[in-house]
Design a protein around this motif. Structure first.
Motif, PDB file in Angstrom:
ATOM      1  N   ALA A   1     -39.389  48.123   2.677  1.00 27.92           N
ATOM      2  CA  ALA A   1     -39.752  47.739   1.310  1.00 27.92           C
ATOM      3  C   ALA A   1     -39.965  46.227   1.209  1.00 27.92           C
ATOM      4  N   GLN A   2     -39.136  45.463   1.898  1.00 26.98           N
ATOM      5  CA  GLN A   2     -39.259  44.009   1.863  1.00 26.98           C
ATOM      6  C   GLN A   2     -40.605  43.555   2.436  1.00 26.98           C
ATOM      7  N   VAL A   3     -40.992  44.127   3.557  1.00 27.95           N
ATOM      8  CA  VAL A   3     -42.274  43.768   4.161  1.00 27.95           C
ATOM      9  C   VAL A   3     -43.435  44.223   3.275  1.00 27.95           C
ATOM     10  N   ALA A   4     -43.336  45.409   2.713  1.00 28.50           N
ATOM     11  CA  ALA A   4     -44.389  45.906   1.823  1.00 28.50           C
ATOM     12  C   ALA A   4     -44.543  44.973   0.623  1.00 28.50           C
ATOM     13  N   ASN A   5     -43.429  44.487   0.098  1.00 30.62           N
ATOM     14  CA  ASN A   5     -43.487  43.537  -1.022  1.00 30.62           C
ATOM     15  C   ASN A   5     -44.170  42.242  -0.604  1.00 30.62           C
ATOM     16  N   ARG A   6     -43.894  41.781   0.602  1.00 27.90           N
ATOM     17  CA  ARG A   6     -44.545  40.567   1.082  1.00 27.90           C
ATOM     18  C   ARG A   6     -46.053  40.774   1.224  1.00 27.90           C
ATOM     19  N   LEU A   7     -46.443  41.910   1.762  1.00 29.71           N
ATOM     20  CA  LEU A   7     -47.870  42.198   1.943  1.00 29.71           C
ATOM     21  C   LEU A   7     -48.605  42.319   0.614  1.00 29.71           C
ATOM     22  N   SER A   8     -47.933  42.832  -0.393  1.00 28.85           N
ATOM     23  CA  SER A   8     -48.572  43.043  -1.695  1.00 28.85           C
ATOM     24  C   SER A   8     -48.508  41.817  -2.596  1.00 28.85           C
ATOM     25  N   GLY A   9     -47.863  40.761  -2.130  1.00 24.07           N
ATOM     26  CA  GLY A   9     -47.738  39.548  -2.934  1.00 24.07           C
ATOM     27  C   GLY A   9     -46.589  39.589  -3.924  1.00 24.07           C
ATOM     28  N   ARG A  10     -45.746  40.587  -3.839  1.00 26.82           N
ATOM     29  CA  ARG A  10     -44.603  40.694  -4.748  1.00 26.82           C
ATOM     30  C   ARG A  10     -43.389  39.916  -4.242  1.00 26.82           C
ATOM     31  N   SER A  11     -43.521  39.344  -3.049  1.00 22.81           N
ATOM     32  CA  SER A  11     -42.453  38.559  -2.447  1.00 22.81           C
ATOM     33  C   SER A  11     -43.099  37.496  -1.576  1.00 22.81           C
ATOM     34  N   ARG A  12     -42.369  36.436  -1.285  1.00 22.12           N
ATOM     35  CA  ARG A  12     -42.912  35.353  -0.458  1.00 22.12           C
ATOM     36  C   ARG A  12     -43.210  35.855   0.949  1.00 22.12           C
ATOM     37  N   ALA A  13     -44.305  35.382   1.496  1.00 18.32           N
ATOM     38  CA  ALA A  13     -44.699  35.767   2.856  1.00 18.32           C
ATOM     39  C   ALA A  13     -43.924  34.984   3.909  1.00 18.32           C
ATOM     40  N   LYS A  14     -43.211  33.937   3.488  1.00 17.15           N
ATOM     41  CA  LYS A  14     -42.405  33.105   4.389  1.00 17.15           C
ATOM     42  C   LYS A  14     -43.223  32.576   5.562  1.00 17.15           C
ATOM     43  N   GLY A  15     -44.456  32.159   5.265  1.00 16.19           N
ATOM     44  CA  GLY A  15     -45.304  31.544   6.274  1.00 16.19           C
ATOM     45  C   GLY A  15     -45.969  32.507   7.236  1.00 16.19           C
ATOM     46  N   MET A  16     -45.783  33.807   7.041  1.00 15.03           N
ATOM     47  CA  MET A  16     -46.403  34.786   7.935  1.00 15.03           C
ATOM     48  C   MET A  16     -47.812  35.122   7.455  1.00 15.03           C
ATOM     49  N   SER A  17     -48.700  35.294   8.405  1.00  9.89           N
ATOM     50  CA  SER A  17     -50.066  35.690   8.075  1.00  9.89           C
ATOM     51  C   SER A  17     -50.081  37.160   7.675  1.00  9.89           C
ATOM     52  N   GLU A  18     -51.206  37.583   7.115  1.00 12.78           N
ATOM     53  CA  GLU A  18     -51.342  38.994   6.758  1.00 12.78           C
ATOM     54  C   GLU A  18     -51.246  39.879   8.007  1.00 12.78           C
ATOM     55  N   ALA A  19     -51.828  39.421   9.106  1.00 10.11           N
ATOM     56  CA  ALA A  19     -51.759  40.194  10.361  1.00 10.11           C
ATOM     57  C   ALA A  19     -50.319  40.306  10.860  1.00 10.11           C
ATOM     58  N   GLU A  20     -49.566  39.226  10.762  1.00  7.43           N
ATOM     59  CA  GLU A  20     -48.155  39.258  11.181  1.00  7.43           C
ATOM     60  C   GLU A  20     -47.346  40.196  10.285  1.00  7.43           C
ATOM     61  N   LEU A  21     -47.620  40.149   9.002  1.00  7.47           N
ATOM     62  CA  LEU A  21     -46.920  41.025   8.069  1.00  7.47           C
ATOM     63  C   LEU A  21     -47.272  42.487   8.320  1.00  7.47           C
ATOM     64  N   TYR A  22     -48.529  42.761   8.614  1.00  6.04           N
ATOM     65  CA  TYR A  22     -48.932  44.137   8.877  1.00  6.04           C
ATOM     66  C   TYR A  22     -48.262  44.648  10.153  1.00  6.04           C
ATOM     67  N   ARG A  23     -48.172  43.794  11.157  1.00  8.94           N
ATOM     68  CA  ARG A  23     -47.474  44.177  12.402  1.00  8.94           C
ATOM     69  C   ARG A  23     -46.006  44.474  12.104  1.00  8.94           C
ATOM     70  N   LEU A  24     -45.406  43.663  11.267  1.00  8.04           N
ATOM     71  CA  LEU A  24     -44.015  43.884  10.864  1.00  8.04           C
ATOM     72  C   LEU A  24     -43.885  45.181  10.063  1.00  8.04           C
ATOM     73  N   LEU A  25     -44.883  45.482   9.228  1.00  6.35           N
ATOM     74  CA  LEU A  25     -44.888  46.739   8.481  1.00  6.35           C
ATOM     75  C   LEU A  25     -44.913  47.927   9.447  1.00  6.35           C
ATOM     76  N   GLU A  26     -45.720  47.820  10.480  1.00  4.40           N
ATOM     77  CA  GLU A  26     -45.763  48.875  11.497  1.00  4.40           C
ATOM     78  C   GLU A  26     -44.402  49.030  12.175  1.00  4.40           C
ATOM     79  N   ASP A  27     -43.816  47.902  12.566  1.00  3.80           N
ATOM     80  CA  ASP A  27     -42.523  47.936  13.256  1.00  3.80           C
ATOM     81  C   ASP A  27     -41.425  48.530  12.377  1.00  3.80           C
ATOM     82  N   GLU A  28     -41.398  48.134  11.121  1.00  4.87           N
ATOM     83  CA  GLU A  28     -40.360  48.648  10.221  1.00  4.87           C
ATOM     84  C   GLU A  28     -40.584  50.119   9.898  1.00  4.87           C
TER      85      GLU A  28
END
Length: 101
Positions: free
Chosen positions: A41-68
């Motif tokens: 949920a935390q990563v999904a919020n970051r990807l959707s702009g509902r939470s800070r991305a903490k300097g991660m790119s969209e590609a990094e966040l998507y990879r993290l979404l896959e991992d989680e």
């Protein structure tokens, strides 16, 4: 099939737990499942702009979404394995198809 996948996750989890001195009991299986759901949920919020991305790119966040997502699936399978749940049967009852994974 799903029982084979459950067994693979169980082997990986038991090996990891033994290497790190972790006790896996009924509470652990449920709490880990909830922990992983929260991380997804935390990563999904970051990807959707509902939470800070903490300097991660969209590609990094998507990879993290896959991992989680993989972590959550693994812990669902571990929970089911620990409790002797026949997921194939439950999926057939609830989703009206027999998985052929």
């Amino acid at each position: 099939m799903i029982p084979d996948l459950m067994a693979q996750f169980e082997t990986a989890s038991a090996t990891y737990a033994a290497a790190h001195g972790m006790k896996r009991d009924a509470d652990w299986f449920l709490l880990k499942l909830l922990e992983e759901a929260g991380e997804l949920a935390q990563v999904a919020n970051r990807l959707s702009g509902r939470s800070r991305a903490k300097g991660m790119s969209e590609a990094e966040l998507y990879r993290l979404l896959e991992d989680e997502t993989a972590d959550l699936l693994g812990h669902i399978l571990l929970f089911a394995h620990h409790h002797g749940i026949a997921l194939d049967d439950a999926i057939e009852r609830k989703w009206r198809f027999r998985p052929n994974v």
